[in-house]
Design an enzyme around this catalytic site. Structure first.
Site, mmCIF file in Angstrom:
data_model
loop_
_atom_site.group_PDB
_atom_site.id
_atom_site.type_symbol
_atom_site.label_atom_id
_atom_site.label_comp_id
_atom_site.label_asym_id
_atom_site.label_seq_id
_atom_site.Cartn_x
_atom_site.Cartn_y
_atom_site.Cartn_z
ATOM 1 N N THR A 73 0.829 -1.211 0.000
ATOM 2 C CA THR A 73 0.000 0.000 0.000
ATOM 3 C C THR A 73 0.857 1.253 0.000
ATOM 4 O OG1 THR A 73 -1.893 -1.061 1.055
ATOM 5 C CG2 THR A 73 -1.694 1.321 1.330
ATOM 6 N N SER A 204 5.445 -6.898 -1.448
ATOM 7 C CA SER A 204 5.193 -7.020 -0.011
ATOM 8 C C SER A 204 5.614 -8.395 0.476
ATOM 9 C CB SER A 204 3.704 -6.794 0.266
ATOM 10 O OG SER A 204 3.458 -6.655 1.643
ATOM 11 N N CYS A 330 -8.365 -6.778 1.943
ATOM 12 C CA CYS A 330 -8.343 -5.354 2.276
ATOM 13 C C CYS A 330 -9.700 -4.701 2.127
ATOM 14 C CB CYS A 330 -7.328 -4.634 1.390
ATOM 15 S SG CYS A 330 -5.647 -5.252 1.608
#
Length: 386
Positions: A73, A204, A330
């Site tokens: 993010t 990530s 998310c």
């Protein structure tokens, strides 16, 4: 409930024991602040730079092009902010099936920075129409816009993959900046970011058995950008804040292990995906899938029979110890269904469930899930219907 089957690895993965073992010394003995000039701090700084070099070598780029962040993010936000604020982009071309870390950020800048954005055309499977992308780049260039193209390498819900090198070539042809969210592919495929032609790429660690809260932003050589976070001079003055040393060490170790074991893990996970697909089809011929067998091998998005309901089915799966999702983790707190399925105008009559797999998923997990789903979908079980 004794047996469980964790089938939500696209949301997060279990930390590999070898990764954890590598991280622990940097939470115990080697705990110095990397910005401190004494030996304990210098040891932490040296470990970070060694990890940076290792990550860069695996991804085929210079160490100076890798910036450590808190995850996908932050990396996505930084890339979009830099394109607008530092690189002069006035129009963004993206797609309606991007992760919310991209979509919400694009809409934020469109609202507050007086830029415009548009969606590239997709086919029914979610593939990007490259001709439409080029058409849009030509149109906006004629109108004096510098464009950012932000398209994810692999969709986190349905697994459709981007022809990323082709997009890179098209973007270069028209002087566009190209950002790709590679969160679902870095750590899952051998990748050379130079060949992709991206200016920015995000990854990530927790998607490939590393720790949560650690990611990278790749910035191509010569691409200028300013800091998103201000304060100290960490990450070459581009990302203020004391570095997450043990997380960075974990990222590098997890990436190294994933690439060393890629051939075996890829084959094994593909076999689990196929086993799940075949098992579901044997339960009911009405079950369909949202992507082809050539899509992201870690993900299987399944559509169930008419009358089934996603939330109810997830609840029933949970009660049996099967952990899956209806889409991106998310968006699980938002009062809406999958924006990906909606954007593709599927108009599906039943539940859509995403199953996702890793090297830590077992054949027994798959078989347990299939048998449990078979029990849920029996004609006598009316709890699934609405």
């Amino acid at each position: 409930m004794n047996q469980i089957a964790y089938l939500d690895n696209a949301a997060t993965t279990q930390v590999d024991p070898e990764v954890l073992e590598t991280m622990i010394p940097y939470m115990k003995e080697c705990y110095g602040n990397p910005s401190s000039t004494y030996a304990l701090g210098r040891d932490s700084r040296s470990a970070i730079e060694s990890a940076r070099k290792q990550v860069a070598e695996i991804l085929g780029v210079k160490a100076t092009s890798i910036y450590f962040t808190s995850g996908g993010t932050e990396s996505n936000n930084t890339a979009i902010a830099a394109s607008v604020n530092d690189l002069g982009c006035t129009h963004i071309i993206t797609s309606p099936i991007e992760h919310h870390a991209v979509l919400h950020t694009v809409k934020h800048y469109a609202k507050n920075s007086k830029i415009s954005y548009s969606f590239v055309r997709l086919n029914a499977a979610g593939d990007v129409d490259l001709d439409d992308l080029e058409r849009q780049l030509v149109e906006y260039a004629k109108n004096g816009h510098k464009c950012l193209v932000s398209l994810m390498h692999a969709n986190n819900e349905i697994g459709v993959m981007l022809e990323i090198e082709s997009v890179g070539t098209i973007a270069r042809r028209y002087g566009a900046i190209f950002h790709s969210d590679c969160v679902q592919t870095i750590g899952h495929y051998p990748i050379n970011l130079i060949n992709f032609g991206v200016h920015f790429a995000s990854a990530s660690a927790h998607k490939f058995h590393g720790p949560k809260g650690t990611g990278i932003l790749y910035v191509s050589d010569g691409t200028k950008f300013g800091a998103l976070l201000h304060g100290g001079g960490q990450e070459r003055k581009k990302r203020a804040g004391t570095e997450n040393v043990h997380g960075i060490i974990g990222f590098a170790k997890a990436l190294k292990l994933s690439m060393e074991n890629f051939l075996y893990d890829h084959s094994y996970i593909k076999s689990l995906n196929k086993r799940m697909r075949i098992g579901l089809k044997e339960i009911a011929k009405e079950i369909t899938f949202n992507h082809s067998e050539t899509s992201l091998y870690t993900v299987l998005s399944a559509n169930f029979q008419s009358g089934s309901n996603t939330d109810l089915m997830l609840s029933l799966l949970d009660s049996k110890g099967i952990y899956a999702s209806g889409g991106s983790a998310c968006s699980s707190t938002e009062d809406e269904g999958s924006h990906v399925i909606s954007a593709l105008n599927r108009n599906l009559p039943g539940a859509t469930i995403r199953f996702s797999f890793s090297k830590m998923t077992s054949v027994e997990d798959i078989d347990f899930a299939i048998e449990s789903i078979k029990g849920i979908l029996t004609p006598t079980n009316h709890a699934l219907s609405i």
